[in-house]
Design an enzyme around this catalytic site. Sequence first.
Site, PDB file in Angstrom:
ATOM      1  N   ASN A   1     -11.314  54.672   3.565  1.00 27.04           N
ATOM      2  CA  ASN A   1     -10.377  55.572   3.642  1.00 27.04           C
ATOM      3  C   ASN A   1     -10.814  56.977   2.839  1.00 27.04           C
ATOM      4  O   ASN A   1     -10.220  57.954   2.879  1.00 27.04           O
ATOM      5  CB  ASN A   1      -8.942  55.254   2.957  1.00 27.04           C
ATOM      6  CG  ASN A   1      -9.176  54.728   1.718  1.00 27.04           C
ATOM      7  OD1 ASN A   1     -10.269  54.162   1.384  1.00 27.04           O
ATOM      8  ND2 ASN A   1      -8.206  54.906   1.125  1.00 27.04           N
TER       9      ASN A   1
ATOM     10  N   ASN B   1      -1.828  41.704  13.583  1.00 28.23           N
ATOM     11  CA  ASN B   1      -2.886  40.795  12.755  1.00 28.23           C
ATOM     12  C   ASN B   1      -4.084  41.418  12.394  1.00 28.23           C
ATOM     13  O   ASN B   1      -4.972  41.974  13.159  1.00 28.23           O
ATOM     14  CB  ASN B   1      -3.273  39.688  13.578  1.00 28.23           C
ATOM     15  CG  ASN B   1      -3.724  38.663  12.628  1.00 28.23           C
ATOM     16  OD1 ASN B   1      -3.198  37.856  11.764  1.00 28.23           O
ATOM     17  ND2 ASN B   1      -4.983  38.307  12.655  1.00 28.23           N
TER      18      ASN B   1
ATOM     19  N   ALA C   1      15.229  60.751 -37.561  1.00 27.21           N
ATOM     20  CA  ALA C   1      14.081  60.209 -36.804  1.00 27.21           C
ATOM     21  C   ALA C   1      13.042  60.937 -37.487  1.00 27.21           C
ATOM     22  O   ALA C   1      11.757  61.367 -36.818  1.00 27.21           O
ATOM     23  CB  ALA C   1      14.050  60.539 -35.567  1.00 27.21           C
TER      24      ALA C   1
ATOM     25  N   LYS D   1      -2.592  49.802  -0.767  1.00 24.36           N
ATOM     26  CA  LYS D   1      -2.266  51.263  -1.370  1.00 24.36           C
ATOM     27  C   LYS D   1      -1.768  52.156  -0.293  1.00 24.36           C
ATOM     28  O   LYS D   1      -2.676  52.383   0.686  1.00 24.36           O
ATOM     29  CB  LYS D   1      -3.527  51.668  -1.991  1.00 24.36           C
ATOM     30  CG  LYS D   1      -3.249  52.755  -2.913  1.00 24.36           C
ATOM     31  CD  LYS D   1      -4.484  53.770  -3.273  1.00 24.36           C
ATOM     32  CE  LYS D   1      -4.401  54.490  -1.826  1.00 24.36           C
ATOM     33  NZ  LYS D   1      -5.405  55.876  -1.831  1.00 24.36           N
TER      34      LYS D   1
ATOM     35  N   ARG E   1       4.746  51.543 -42.467  1.00 29.53           N
ATOM     36  CA  ARG E   1       4.531  50.239 -42.303  1.00 29.53           C
ATOM     37  C   ARG E   1       4.224  50.071 -40.996  1.00 29.53           C
ATOM     38  O   ARG E   1       3.477  48.968 -40.570  1.00 29.53           O
ATOM     39  CB  ARG E   1       5.610  49.498 -42.754  1.00 29.53           C
ATOM     40  CG  ARG E   1       5.836  49.495 -44.255  1.00 29.53           C
ATOM     41  CD  ARG E   1       7.257  48.783 -44.690  1.00 29.53           C
ATOM     42  NE  ARG E   1       7.950  49.613 -44.558  1.00 29.53           N
ATOM     43  CZ  ARG E   1       9.452  49.128 -45.037  1.00 29.53           C
ATOM     44  NH1 ARG E   1       9.873  47.936 -45.172  1.00 29.53           N
ATOM     45  NH2 ARG E   1      10.159  49.983 -44.764  1.00 29.53           N
TER      46      ARG E   1
HETATM   47  C1  UD1 Z   1      18.829  53.127 -45.466  1.00 29.22           C
HETATM   48  C2  UD1 Z   1      20.057  53.140 -46.303  1.00 29.22           C
HETATM   49  C3  UD1 Z   1      20.271  51.555 -46.645  1.00 29.22           C
HETATM   50  C4  UD1 Z   1      20.559  50.666 -45.459  1.00 29.22           C
HETATM   51  C5  UD1 Z   1      19.312  50.904 -44.455  1.00 29.22           C
HETATM   52  C6  UD1 Z   1      19.521  50.394 -43.248  1.00 29.22           C
HETATM   53  C7  UD1 Z   1      20.112  55.124 -47.718  1.00 29.22           C
HETATM   54  C8  UD1 Z   1      19.752  55.729 -48.873  1.00 29.22           C
HETATM   55  N1  UD1 Z   1      19.608  53.696 -47.685  1.00 29.22           N
HETATM   56  O1  UD1 Z   1      17.844  52.591 -46.290  1.00 29.22           O
HETATM   57  O2  UD1 Z   1      21.661  51.632 -47.333  1.00 29.22           O
HETATM   58  O3  UD1 Z   1      20.664  49.600 -45.797  1.00 29.22           O
HETATM   59  O4  UD1 Z   1      19.171  52.277 -44.121  1.00 29.22           O
HETATM   60  O5  UD1 Z   1      18.662  50.462 -42.336  1.00 29.22           O
HETATM   61  O6  UD1 Z   1      20.483  55.870 -46.698  1.00 29.22           O
HETATM   62  N2  UD1 Z   1      14.892  59.495 -42.664  1.00 29.22           N
HETATM   63  C9  UD1 Z   1      14.916  60.870 -42.248  1.00 29.22           C
HETATM   64  N3  UD1 Z   1      14.604  61.606 -43.464  1.00 29.22           N
HETATM   65  C10 UD1 Z   1      14.326  61.142 -44.696  1.00 29.22           C
HETATM   66  C11 UD1 Z   1      14.338  59.753 -44.868  1.00 29.22           C
HETATM   67  C12 UD1 Z   1      14.795  59.049 -43.975  1.00 29.22           C
HETATM   68  O7  UD1 Z   1      14.965  61.115 -41.312  1.00 29.22           O
HETATM   69  O8  UD1 Z   1      14.094  62.042 -45.612  1.00 29.22           O
HETATM   70  C13 UD1 Z   1      15.212  58.407 -41.665  1.00 29.22           C
HETATM   71  C14 UD1 Z   1      14.087  57.535 -41.344  1.00 29.22           C
HETATM   72  O9  UD1 Z   1      13.164  58.047 -40.568  1.00 29.22           O
HETATM   73  C15 UD1 Z   1      14.958  56.454 -40.645  1.00 29.22           C
HETATM   74  C16 UD1 Z   1      16.322  56.592 -41.318  1.00 29.22           C
HETATM   75  O10 UD1 Z   1      16.266  57.833 -41.868  1.00 29.22           O
HETATM   76  O11 UD1 Z   1      14.989  56.556 -39.475  1.00 29.22           O
HETATM   77  C17 UD1 Z   1      16.276  55.705 -42.580  1.00 29.22           C
HETATM   78  O12 UD1 Z   1      15.469  55.783 -43.779  1.00 29.22           O
HETATM   79  P1  UD1 Z   1      14.978  54.784 -44.519  1.00 29.22           P
HETATM   80  O13 UD1 Z   1      13.743  55.616 -45.506  1.00 29.22           O
HETATM   81  O14 UD1 Z   1      14.211  53.781 -43.623  1.00 29.22           O
HETATM   82  O15 UD1 Z   1      16.094  54.037 -45.265  1.00 29.22           O
HETATM   83  P2  UD1 Z   1      16.237  52.752 -45.692  1.00 29.22           P
HETATM   84  O16 UD1 Z   1      15.503  52.633 -46.969  1.00 29.22           O
HETATM   85  O17 UD1 Z   1      16.032  51.726 -44.736  1.00 29.22           O
END
Ligand code: UD1
Length: 452
Positions: free
Chosen positions: A382, A373, A8, A347, A14
Amino acid sequence: MVVVAILAAGRGTRMKSHLPKVLHSLGGRSLVERVLESVEPLSPSRRLVIVGYQAEEVKAAMESIPSLEFVEQSVQQGTGHAIQQLLPHLEGYTGDLLVLNGDVPLLRTQTLQHLWQTHQANQNAATILTAHLPNPKGYGRIFCNSENIVQQIVEDKDCTAAQRQNRRINAGVYCFRWQNLAQVLPHLKADNAQREYYLTDAVTQVGKVMAVDVEDYQEILGINDRLQLATAYEILQRRVKEKWMVAGVTLIDPNSITIDDTVELQPDVIIEPQTHLRGNTVIQAGSRIGPGSLIENSQLGENVTVLYSVVKNSIVQAGCQIGPYTHLRGHVQVGAGCRVGNFVELKNTQLGDRTNVAHLSYLGDTTVGTKVNIGAGTITANYDGVKKHRTKIGDRTKTGANSVLVAPITLGDDVYVAAGSTVTEDAPNDSLVIARARQVVKPGWRKKSAEF
Ligand code: UD1
Ligand code: CA
């Protein structure tokens, strides 16, 4: 034994939001809360959330969840880099590690259980959740041999045109034997299109890795923007509504209704169009809600009707008629067989059984007996500008139309209040209260006034 790690730390660019992505709400709970809920039945021995972007905000939002651990990834250099941050925290650990993305909120517990069971039954080094997507764009592609053993994972951005044709994708949900992963993690390289450390590279180095297909690919939908958030909400709503319809609830025009997955409904409840049921709401058998109503964190007994009304944090007993246009604003208890009608706001108020507040009233901080009633337009005053005060009304009492009850005040049982009274003093049982100027009639008035 299983430890859960939730990714996370990402920015969620986006979403175009000041709020970290994993804190966005989906049907009343944040994305990451939903992910946590989906793993709860697996009884993980530890739950680690990897935070980075707006870490303080993410932590603060989850501080009430007991025994959750946070691991900081201060710069986000990819999913592999994120999992590397666990190394000092899991030193010497010998069980399994379940890795989930914080932005994949629709996973079913059964799916995760199946993944973990397959992992253990086959003594895999890693087991990875996969799906066949109609549109695999953006996802890592999975290449397996005929035994479902993963040979290669290639990120969308690193795919050749031929590889991109593969519709079998990495859902981003993995079960690892931690010891194997821990050995590989320090050696990851960022030699790819995004210059990131990929967790997917580790997957292919740990040993035997098996792919497990998810039955319903909608479960693995990741939330990257507001469109996907809306799509996830639709999927969630469809699940919830199907469950209740199968259980004997009638939904009239289901597309116009929303029901949180925390709501409980009994058979023969009828939900009419444009009605929204939220939070910890329970509605008992035979009740008819809507059209046009919002019920939040409230308990409704059997055979209650609610029409074009808002009910929040309240309890309504069996057989009541609420609305049209009633607002139960909170901490309201309505006894059995009451009528609360048109343009009435209650309330912090309790009504005894078979009491009516049928038209144009406001009762705040009021305790009302049974078979009372409350006449049209009766208002409790109040609030004196500083403090709120209580009004008490005994059994079988009747207030005339347009009465004002100035709190604190107590009316006993069987009291009659004359219409238009402004009542400032208590009234004993079995009394008549008249608190208004006597009517004056001056005959021949128009003629006299014309002489001025
Ligand atoms: C990743 C997978 C991909 C898969 C997809 C599924 C990798 C390299 N790729 O791609 O194969 O199909 O998820 O949804 O793992 N995050 C961190 N730290 C970081 C980067 C990311 O905590 O440095 C977290 C993001 O907040 C997110 C998750 O990891 O919750 C996935 O990262 P994201 O960059 O969205 O990976 P995808 O490109 O979607
Ligand atoms: Ca993603």
